[in-house]
Design an enzyme around this catalytic site. Structure first.
Site, short mmCIF file in Angstrom:
data_model
loop_
_atom_site.label_atom_id
_atom_site.label_comp_id
_atom_site.label_asym_id
_atom_site.label_seq_id
_atom_site.Cartn_x
_atom_site.Cartn_y
_atom_site.Cartn_z
CG PHE A 181 24.12 -20.38 -19.33
CD1 PHE A 181 25.14 -21.31 -19.49
CD2 PHE A 181 23.11 -20.33 -20.28
CE1 PHE A 181 25.13 -22.17 -20.58
CE2 PHE A 181 23.10 -21.18 -21.37
CZ PHE A 181 24.11 -22.12 -21.52
CB THR A 192 20.59 -23.98 -21.33
OG1 THR A 192 20.38 -25.27 -21.91
CG2 THR A 192 21.63 -24.11 -20.23
#
Length: 363
Positions: free
Chosen positions: A262, A260
């Site tokens: 960010f 992921t």
């Protein structure tokens, strides 16, 4: 045994020298902080931090053959710089909470343990905290390698004027956590919808009869599981320590390449580091070939687009804006020229920020 004793004595001497040097470094950092305050300069310099880590990782490889792992060098010096910075100024960082979520983990990865962290309930709240100046930085998720982009994060850039000042990419390793001690006890599984989706195959194979229930976050799932027998949460390993839950299964995500990304939000422009990325949004005219003409700007000047996404502009039906990530900094000549050409061929161009690429992308 005598040899072990001798080697440990050497380690003790080295540790004392490290401690002495850490305190010397802290004293120098405080002096720099005082000079910055005197001349009203920015206390925190992410560009300088990136320069330090890159240089030390390179030296570790070239001079010492990575006897001490380079990945550990990054983490050690992240904490050293975080601690030294806290002597100059306490950084306030808002993140999509609650604690023990992956966004919290990403925040710690980027700013270290010495920053002051403020969990907020929504992505929008992170943007608000940064734009109003109540915090120095904010951290929000933007995309996952298996589930795609977080559309809500992209939409916030249409509404707020904050800058992207950095990014963090972390591997997502998911665990099945419970107050129970065996899979046979589990009748319900709680987690964020993305975490449930990322473990779909494992759940079908190992808990085919369990009821899957979505929660606002993986941390909220853990809170619920604490109160419900026969239930389990899908969350991070850190969450197991935070909420004192048993790990029934580890690394249950379906994809081994589950990461992921960010975004770190701030209010100022970042200086060029040579290892940068630029994010923009633009709107094309309502005419044939408009997107083709816009993208030709990047082709002409040799600018590599690493991502492009479309989102409704919310101004009228079937009207879209495009979000794009590209390699390079806005101060790079080819990037500057490409964006100038893009502005001539579109209705609107908004530079969201030029910032250092995530360190983990360097390999």
């Amino acid at each position: 045994m005598e040899e072990i004793k001798r080697l440990r004595a050497e380690i003790d001497v080295i540790d004392e020298e490290i401690l002495k040097l850490l305190n010397k470094r802290a004293k120098l950092a405080k002096s720099i902080g005082e000079i910055k305050k005197q001349f009203n300069l920015e206390i925190h310099s992410p560009e300088r931090e990136r320069e330090v880590i890159d240089r030390l990782v390179k030296l570790n490889k070239e001079l010492y053959g990575e006897e001490f792992p380079s990945e550990a060098v990054k983490h050690v010096f992240r904490e050293i710089m975080s601690a030294c910075l806290s002597l100059e100024k306490e950084l306030r960082v808002a993140y999509l909470g609650p604690k023990a979520t992956f966004t919290h983990q990403a925040s710690l990865e980027h700013f270290g343990l010495s920053a002051y962290y403020i969990p907020v309930p929504t992505i929008r709240d992170v943007f608000v905290e940064v734009e109003t100046g109540r915090v120095d930085y904010g951290v929000v998720p933007v995309e996952n390698t298996t589930e795609g982009v977080v559309n809500y994060t992209l939409d916030m850039f249409l509404e707020f004027s904050v800058k992207i000042v950095g990014e963090v990419v972390i591997p997502i390793k998911l665990y099945l956590l419970s107050t129970g001690r065996s899979l046979e006890e589990i009748k319900e599984v709680y987690s964020h919808r993305q975490a449930l989706a990322q473990c779909r195959n494992w759940l079908e194979k190992n808990l085919p009869h369990a009821k899957l229930i979505e929660t606002d976050s993986t941390a909220r799932a853990c809170e619920i599981v604490l109160e419900r027998e026969g239930s389990a949460a899908i969350a991070s390993e850190v969450a197991s320590y935070t909420y004192h839950l048993n790990i029934l299964a580890e690394n249950i995500q379906d994809s081994l390449n589950n990461y992921t990304r960010f975004l770190v939000l701030g209010k100022r422009d970042m200086k060029r580091t040579g290892k940068d990325k630029t994010s923009i949004l633009f709107a094309v005219r309502d005419e044939a070939g408009a997107l083709y003409k816009a993208l030709e700007s990047f082709y002409k000047y040799g600018v590599n687009l690493t991502k492009i996404e479309s989102r409704p502009s919310k101004k009228k039906a079937w009207d879209y804006v495009f979000f794009a990530d590209l390699e390079g900094h806005i101060e790079d000549e080819n990037v500057r020229l490409a964006l100038e050409m893009l502005k001539e061929r579109t209705q609107m161009v908004k530079v969201l920020g030029s910032y250092p690429r995530a360190i983990t992308e360097e390999g």
